[in-house]
Design a protein around this motif. Structure first.
Motif, PDB file in Angstrom:
ATOM      1  N   VAL A  24       0.562  -1.240  -0.147  1.00  0.00           N
ATOM      2  CA  VAL A  24      -0.139  -0.163   0.502  1.00  0.00           C
ATOM      3  C   VAL A  24       0.787   1.532   0.202  1.00  0.00           C
ATOM      4  CG1 VAL A  24      -2.074   0.960   1.016  1.00  0.00           C
ATOM      5  CG2 VAL A  24      -1.937  -0.805   1.188  1.00  0.00           C
ATOM      6  N   GLY A  25       0.444   2.182  -0.962  1.00  0.00           N
ATOM      7  CA  GLY A  25       1.307   3.547  -1.299  1.00  0.00           C
ATOM      8  C   GLY A  25       0.737   4.319  -0.876  1.00  0.00           C
ATOM      9  N   GLY A  26      -0.979   4.468  -1.075  1.00  0.00           N
ATOM     10  CA  GLY A  26      -1.540   5.937  -0.407  1.00  0.00           C
ATOM     11  C   GLY A  26      -3.023   5.461  -0.400  1.00  0.00           C
ATOM     12  N   PHE A  27      -4.006   6.363   0.506  1.00  0.00           N
ATOM     13  CA  PHE A  27      -4.141   6.333   0.870  1.00  0.00           C
ATOM     14  C   PHE A  27      -5.713   7.675   0.543  1.00  0.00           C
ATOM     15  CE2 PHE A  27      -7.132   5.673   5.505  1.00  0.00           C
ATOM     16  CZ  PHE A  27      -7.761   4.932   4.996  1.00  0.00           C
ATOM     17  N   LEU A  28      -6.406   7.007   0.062  1.00  0.00           N
ATOM     18  CA  LEU A  28      -7.728   8.390  -0.286  1.00  0.00           C
ATOM     19  C   LEU A  28      -8.957   7.459   0.992  1.00  0.00           C
ATOM     20  CD1 LEU A  28      -9.595   9.771  -2.126  1.00  0.00           C
ATOM     21  CD2 LEU A  28     -10.438   8.232  -3.796  1.00  0.00           C
ATOM     22  N   SER A  29      -9.328   8.426   1.324  1.00  0.00           N
ATOM     23  CA  SER A  29      -9.601   8.739   3.188  1.00  0.00           C
ATOM     24  C   SER A  29     -10.860  10.074   2.724  1.00  0.00           C
ATOM     25  CB  SER A  29      -8.791   8.114   3.874  1.00  0.00           C
ATOM     26  OG  SER A  29      -9.430   9.249   5.215  1.00  0.00           O
ATOM     27  N   HIS A  30     -11.980   9.672   4.001  1.00  0.00           N
ATOM     28  CA  HIS A  30     -12.639  10.472   3.923  1.00  0.00           C
ATOM     29  C   HIS A  30     -12.490  11.118   5.064  1.00  0.00           C
ATOM     30  CE1 HIS A  30     -13.154   7.698   7.716  1.00  0.00           C
ATOM     31  NE2 HIS A  30     -13.989   8.642   7.845  1.00  0.00           N
ATOM     32  N   SER A  31     -11.122  11.174   5.446  1.00  0.00           N
ATOM     33  CA  SER A  31     -10.425  11.753   7.132  1.00  0.00           C
ATOM     34  C   SER A  31     -10.783  11.791   8.075  1.00  0.00           C
ATOM     35  CB  SER A  31     -10.652  13.387   6.604  1.00  0.00           C
ATOM     36  OG  SER A  31      -9.982  13.269   5.579  1.00  0.00           O
ATOM     37  N   GLY A  32     -11.465  10.291   8.838  1.00  0.00           N
ATOM     38  CA  GLY A  32     -11.889  10.422   9.759  1.00  0.00           C
ATOM     39  C   GLY A  32     -10.981  10.354  10.853  1.00  0.00           C
ATOM     40  N   TRP A  33     -11.020  10.223  11.618  1.00  0.00           N
ATOM     41  CA  TRP A  33     -10.154  10.431  12.800  1.00  0.00           C
ATOM     42  C   TRP A  33      -9.484   9.268  12.737  1.00  0.00           C
ATOM     43  CZ3 TRP A  33      -6.260  14.323  13.201  1.00  0.00           C
ATOM     44  CH2 TRP A  33      -5.923  13.909  13.967  1.00  0.00           C
ATOM     45  N   ASN A  34      -9.625   8.741  12.729  1.00  0.00           N
ATOM     46  CA  ASN A  34      -8.984   6.519  13.754  1.00  0.00           C
ATOM     47  C   ASN A  34      -8.165   6.330  12.109  1.00  0.00           C
ATOM     48  OD1 ASN A  34     -10.395   5.818  16.451  1.00  0.00           O
ATOM     49  ND2 ASN A  34     -12.080   6.748  14.940  1.00  0.00           N
ATOM     50  N   SER A  35      -9.257   6.904  10.763  1.00  0.00           N
ATOM     51  CA  SER A  35      -8.332   6.272   9.405  1.00  0.00           C
ATOM     52  C   SER A  35      -6.619   7.125   9.235  1.00  0.00           C
ATOM     53  CB  SER A  35      -9.036   6.691   8.337  1.00  0.00           C
ATOM     54  OG  SER A  35     -10.121   5.681   8.757  1.00  0.00           O
ATOM     55  N   ILE A  36      -7.269   8.446   9.694  1.00  0.00           N
ATOM     56  CA  ILE A  36      -5.889   9.458   9.664  1.00  0.00           C
ATOM     57  C   ILE A  36      -4.716   8.982  10.783  1.00  0.00           C
ATOM     58  CG2 ILE A  36      -4.797  11.747   9.998  1.00  0.00           C
ATOM     59  CD1 ILE A  36      -7.052  12.912   9.317  1.00  0.00           C
ATOM     60  N   THR A  37      -4.996   8.616  12.063  1.00  0.00           N
ATOM     61  CA  THR A  37      -4.007   8.757  13.017  1.00  0.00           C
ATOM     62  C   THR A  37      -3.733   7.327  13.050  1.00  0.00           C
ATOM     63  OG1 THR A  37      -5.537   7.010  14.267  1.00  0.00           O
ATOM     64  CG2 THR A  37      -4.864   9.664  14.778  1.00  0.00           C
ATOM     65  N   GLU A  38      -4.484   6.017  11.709  1.00  0.00           N
ATOM     66  CA  GLU A  38      -3.834   4.581  11.371  1.00  0.00           C
ATOM     67  C   GLU A  38      -2.660   5.076  10.383  1.00  0.00           C
ATOM     68  OE1 GLU A  38      -7.250   3.085  10.948  1.00  0.00           O
ATOM     69  OE2 GLU A  38      -8.320   3.136  12.842  1.00  0.00           O
ATOM     70  N   ALA A  39      -3.261   5.926   9.179  1.00  0.00           N
ATOM     71  CA  ALA A  39      -2.165   6.007   7.803  1.00  0.00           C
ATOM     72  C   ALA A  39      -0.770   6.387   8.882  1.00  0.00           C
ATOM     73  CB  ALA A  39      -2.678   6.626   7.251  1.00  0.00           C
ATOM     74  N   LEU A  40      -1.140   7.743   9.322  1.00  0.00           N
ATOM     75  CA  LEU A  40       0.126   8.484  10.209  1.00  0.00           C
ATOM     76  C   LEU A  40       0.809   7.484  10.902  1.00  0.00           C
ATOM     77  CD1 LEU A  40      -1.359  11.344  12.022  1.00  0.00           C
ATOM     78  CD2 LEU A  40      -0.308  12.001   9.419  1.00  0.00           C
ATOM     79  N   TRP A  41       0.370   6.332  11.469  1.00  0.00           N
ATOM     80  CA  TRP A  41       1.221   5.132  12.615  1.00  0.00           C
ATOM     81  C   TRP A  41       2.032   4.160  11.355  1.00  0.00           C
ATOM     82  CZ3 TRP A  41       1.377   4.125  17.321  1.00  0.00           C
ATOM     83  CH2 TRP A  41       1.999   3.310  17.950  1.00  0.00           C
ATOM     84  N   HIS A  42       1.425   4.140  10.594  1.00  0.00           N
ATOM     85  CA  HIS A  42       2.282   3.123   9.138  1.00  0.00           C
ATOM     86  C   HIS A  42       2.536   4.136   8.458  1.00  0.00           C
ATOM     87  CE1 HIS A  42       0.057  -0.343  10.739  1.00  0.00           C
ATOM     88  NE2 HIS A  42      -0.990   0.024  10.857  1.00  0.00           N
ATOM     89  N   GLY A  43       2.828   4.694   7.904  1.00  0.00           N
ATOM     90  CA  GLY A  43       3.739   5.761   7.224  1.00  0.00           C
ATOM     91  C   GLY A  43       2.590   5.787   5.440  1.00  0.00           C
ATOM     92  N   VAL A  44       1.599   5.971   5.419  1.00  0.00           N
ATOM     93  CA  VAL A  44       1.130   6.058   4.661  1.00  0.00           C
ATOM     94  C   VAL A  44       0.597   6.933   4.005  1.00  0.00           C
ATOM     95  CG1 VAL A  44      -1.130   5.144   3.428  1.00  0.00           C
ATOM     96  CG2 VAL A  44       0.225   3.682   5.206  1.00  0.00           C
ATOM     97  N   PRO A  45       0.833   8.041   3.555  1.00  0.00           N
ATOM     98  CA  PRO A  45       0.623   9.824   2.292  1.00  0.00           C
ATOM     99  C   PRO A  45      -1.428   8.897   2.398  1.00  0.00           C
ATOM    100  CG  PRO A  45       1.964   8.485   1.023  1.00  0.00           C
ATOM    101  CD  PRO A  45       1.927   7.464   1.892  1.00  0.00           C
ATOM    102  N   MET A  46      -1.746   9.860   2.142  1.00  0.00           N
ATOM    103  CA  MET A  46      -3.405  10.802   1.745  1.00  0.00           C
ATOM    104  C   MET A  46      -3.746  11.163   1.397  1.00  0.00           C
ATOM    105  SD  MET A  46      -4.262  10.454   5.937  1.00  0.00           S
ATOM    106  CE  MET A  46      -3.144  10.861   6.713  1.00  0.00           C
ATOM    107  N   LEU A  47      -4.723  11.000   0.355  1.00  0.00           N
ATOM    108  CA  LEU A  47      -5.530  11.606  -0.194  1.00  0.00           C
ATOM    109  C   LEU A  47      -6.550  11.832   0.039  1.00  0.00           C
ATOM    110  CD1 LEU A  47      -6.354  13.280  -2.823  1.00  0.00           C
ATOM    111  CD2 LEU A  47      -6.812  11.321  -4.278  1.00  0.00           C
ATOM    112  N   LEU A  48      -7.189  13.520   0.654  1.00  0.00           N
ATOM    113  CA  LEU A  48      -8.205  13.125   1.800  1.00  0.00           C
ATOM    114  C   LEU A  48      -9.524  14.225   0.916  1.00  0.00           C
ATOM    115  CD1 LEU A  48      -5.517  15.375   3.920  1.00  0.00           C
ATOM    116  CD2 LEU A  48      -6.460  13.302   4.580  1.00  0.00           C
ATOM    117  N   TRP A  49     -10.010  13.592   1.214  1.00  0.00           N
ATOM    118  CA  TRP A  49     -11.841  14.015   0.654  1.00  0.00           C
ATOM    119  C   TRP A  49     -12.746  13.443   1.834  1.00  0.00           C
ATOM    120  CZ3 TRP A  49     -13.798  11.410  -3.983  1.00  0.00           C
ATOM    121  CH2 TRP A  49     -14.996  12.198  -4.982  1.00  0.00           C
ATOM    122  N   PRO A  50     -12.541  14.578   2.241  1.00  0.00           N
ATOM    123  CA  PRO A  50     -13.878  14.633   3.271  1.00  0.00           C
ATOM    124  C   PRO A  50     -14.976  14.764   3.268  1.00  0.00           C
ATOM    125  CG  PRO A  50     -12.172  17.067   3.338  1.00  0.00           C
ATOM    126  CD  PRO A  50     -11.933  15.986   2.919  1.00  0.00           C
TER     127      PRO A  50
END
Ligand code: BUP
Length: 459
Positions: free
Chosen positions: A348-374
């Motif tokens: 996994v090299g990227g995460f297209l996420s709705h920016s839920g706080w848990n998803s964000i903290t999990e992506a930070l934890w695993h070092g995955v860059p995000m495309l944020l779509w609130p």
């Protein structure tokens, strides 16, 4: 001996976004020699909540499970507004059952930790029992500043609503926030579940023994400083930043064989969280965009807010043509997969996420860059924090869920390509990963704050 082993009860509310951090906190406490009683409002709204709870109790049998059996609400008319916010009301309606439950626990409790959505319900009860009460705020500290200030902004005795809430919202001690980032129901004149939840709980939580928040200075430095220096609100109880709470993989799911076959860092993971169903039209444009990007992708698709109600087949949502086009590089699943497992996977090299706080903290934890779509709620405020620390891209023109505009596949494809090709963001994410892990490792800032709290509960 309570002098050595404090006994703490945890009471979460509704939805995976609220339950998940409570589960993580329970695990952290039980492994730190705290006796934990986990009170589960029953029944839950979603299947994923009841399954996660089963995993928790089977993995950690020493956590005591207590159920708060919810009584049905007479007037379910507000349920259609949002089944999860509505459930906060259902829990409130059964709150008289809480006092006897808490008093019956043995050994006696040292503290109760509850969710921000239950602050106004629980604080009077714990006060009557003379039990220290902590409110766990399950979103960012930036969102906490809004939560704590909102009741003052809308107070008719205060003129803020008309003057200061025009284009920007001013929270004391912080940069103004564009009005367009505020959850739309909060700006409505009419009463709604979210607005009353904010006003009542934001006000009441200032009377708690302390506020826990699943964040730290790496992501939320500005807000944490303003909160601790009393700039946001004077006389606040202490705010303890104890995050990001380490994810624990409780599910024994099948390893994703498809991911194992993909090259490192090549796959975009796409998910809008546990309670967001985007429109059929937008789903098809997104599918088109993912195919056009030429990148590999793993996509969790939802058709309904509540998983139990989601019975539509992928084929009916996507259409045969799109399903065929996606086959070559995509893997699409309905509703749920083990996000922990996905984000920790080398492919996994990227995460297209709705920016839920848990998803964000999990992506930070695993070092995955995000495309944020609130899509709604706290998500724009969260997205900006991630963008600011350089581990996410946020295309602000894409707007909230349900806004008239549908983002076209071409534009999505281009942005996905930009994210996965961004080497700078990837190395930045790796750096942030190390920083957030250091904070919760032994001796780190979040670790110390939780250890101090545990000490304060002893004796
Ligand atoms: Br979908 C999905 N697997 O397939 P957020 C979610 N999750 O493990 P939300 C899975 O649910 P709120 C799936 O890892 C995260 O811990 C995910 O929480 C997990 O968003 C949690 O990211 C979802 O905060 O809740 O669900 O929109 O609105 O409260 O933020």
């Amino acid at each position: 001996d309570p002098k050595l082993t404090p006994h703490v009860a945890l009471l979460p509310s509704a939805g995976m976004g609220h339950l998940t951090p409570f589960i993580r906190l329970a695990v952290l406490l039980t492994t730190s020699n705290v006796r934990v009683t986990f009170i589960t409002p029953y029944p839950t709204v979603s299947l994923s909540e009841s399954q996660s709870l089963s995993h928790l109790f089977s993995t950690f049998p020493r956590i005591t499970r207590k159920q708060l059996h919810l009584l049905p609400l007479e007037d379910p008319s507000a349920k259609s507004e949002d089944p999860f916010y509505y459930h906060f009301e259902v829990i409130r309606h059964s709150s008289h059952l809480l006092s006897p439950l808490l008093s019956s626990l043995s050994p006696p409790l040292s503290a109760l930790i509850t969710d921000m959505s239950l602050a106004s319900t629980v604080i009077p009860i714990t006060d009557a029992l003379q039990l220290p009460n902590y409110i766990f705020f399950t979103s960012s500290a930036k969102m906490l500043t809004l939560f704590l200030s909102f009741h003052i902004m809308v107070d008719p005795r205060d003129r803020c609503e008309t003057s200061e809430m025009k284009d920007f919202i001013k929270i004391a001690g912080l940069e103004p926030i564009p009005r367009s980032w505020i959850p739309p129901p909060l700006l409505q004149d009419t009463k709604n579940l979210l607005k009353s939840y904010f006003i009542e709980n934001g006000k009441k939580m200032t009377e708690s023994s302390g506020i826990l928040v699943n964040t730290n200075e790496t992501v939320d430095g500005e807000s944490l400083e303003a909160l601790s220096k009393g700039k946001v609100l004077r006389g606040l109880p202490p705010v303890h930043a104890i995050g990001p709470l380490p994810p624990f993989n409780l599910e024994q799911s099948q390893p994703l064989a498809w991911l194992d076959d993909q090259p490192p860092g090549s796959v975009l993971y796409v998910s809008f969280g546990s309670r967001t169903a985007i429109s059929r039209e937008q789903i098809r444009e997104l599918g088109d965009g993912l195919v056009r990007s030429g990148k590999r992708f793993l996509w969790v698709v939802k058709d309904k807010k509540v998983d139990k109600e989601d019975s539509l087949e992928l084929m009916d949502m996507m259409g045969q043509q799109l399903m065929e086009r996606m086959k070559e590089k995509g893997f699409v699943v309905k509703n749920w997969l083990n996000q922990e497992e996905v984000l920790s996977h080398a492919a996994v090299g990227g995460f297209l996420s709705h920016s839920g706080w848990n998803s964000i903290t999990e992506a930070l934890w695993h070092g995955v860059p995000m495309l944020l779509w609130p899509q709604h709620g706290d998500q724009k405020i969260n997205a900006e924090l991630v963008e600011r620390i350089g581990v996410g891209m946020w295309v602000k023109s894409w707007g909230w869920c349900g806004e008239a505009m549908v983002v076209k596949g071409e534009e999505i494809a281009e942005t996905v390509g930009e994210l996965l090709g961004n080497q700078f963001m990837r190395s930045r994410a790796a750096k942030v990963r190390n920083e957030v892990r250091m904070a919760v490792d032994e001796g780190g800032s979040s670790y110390k704050r939780l250890a101090d709290l545990i000490e304060s509960w002893k004796g």
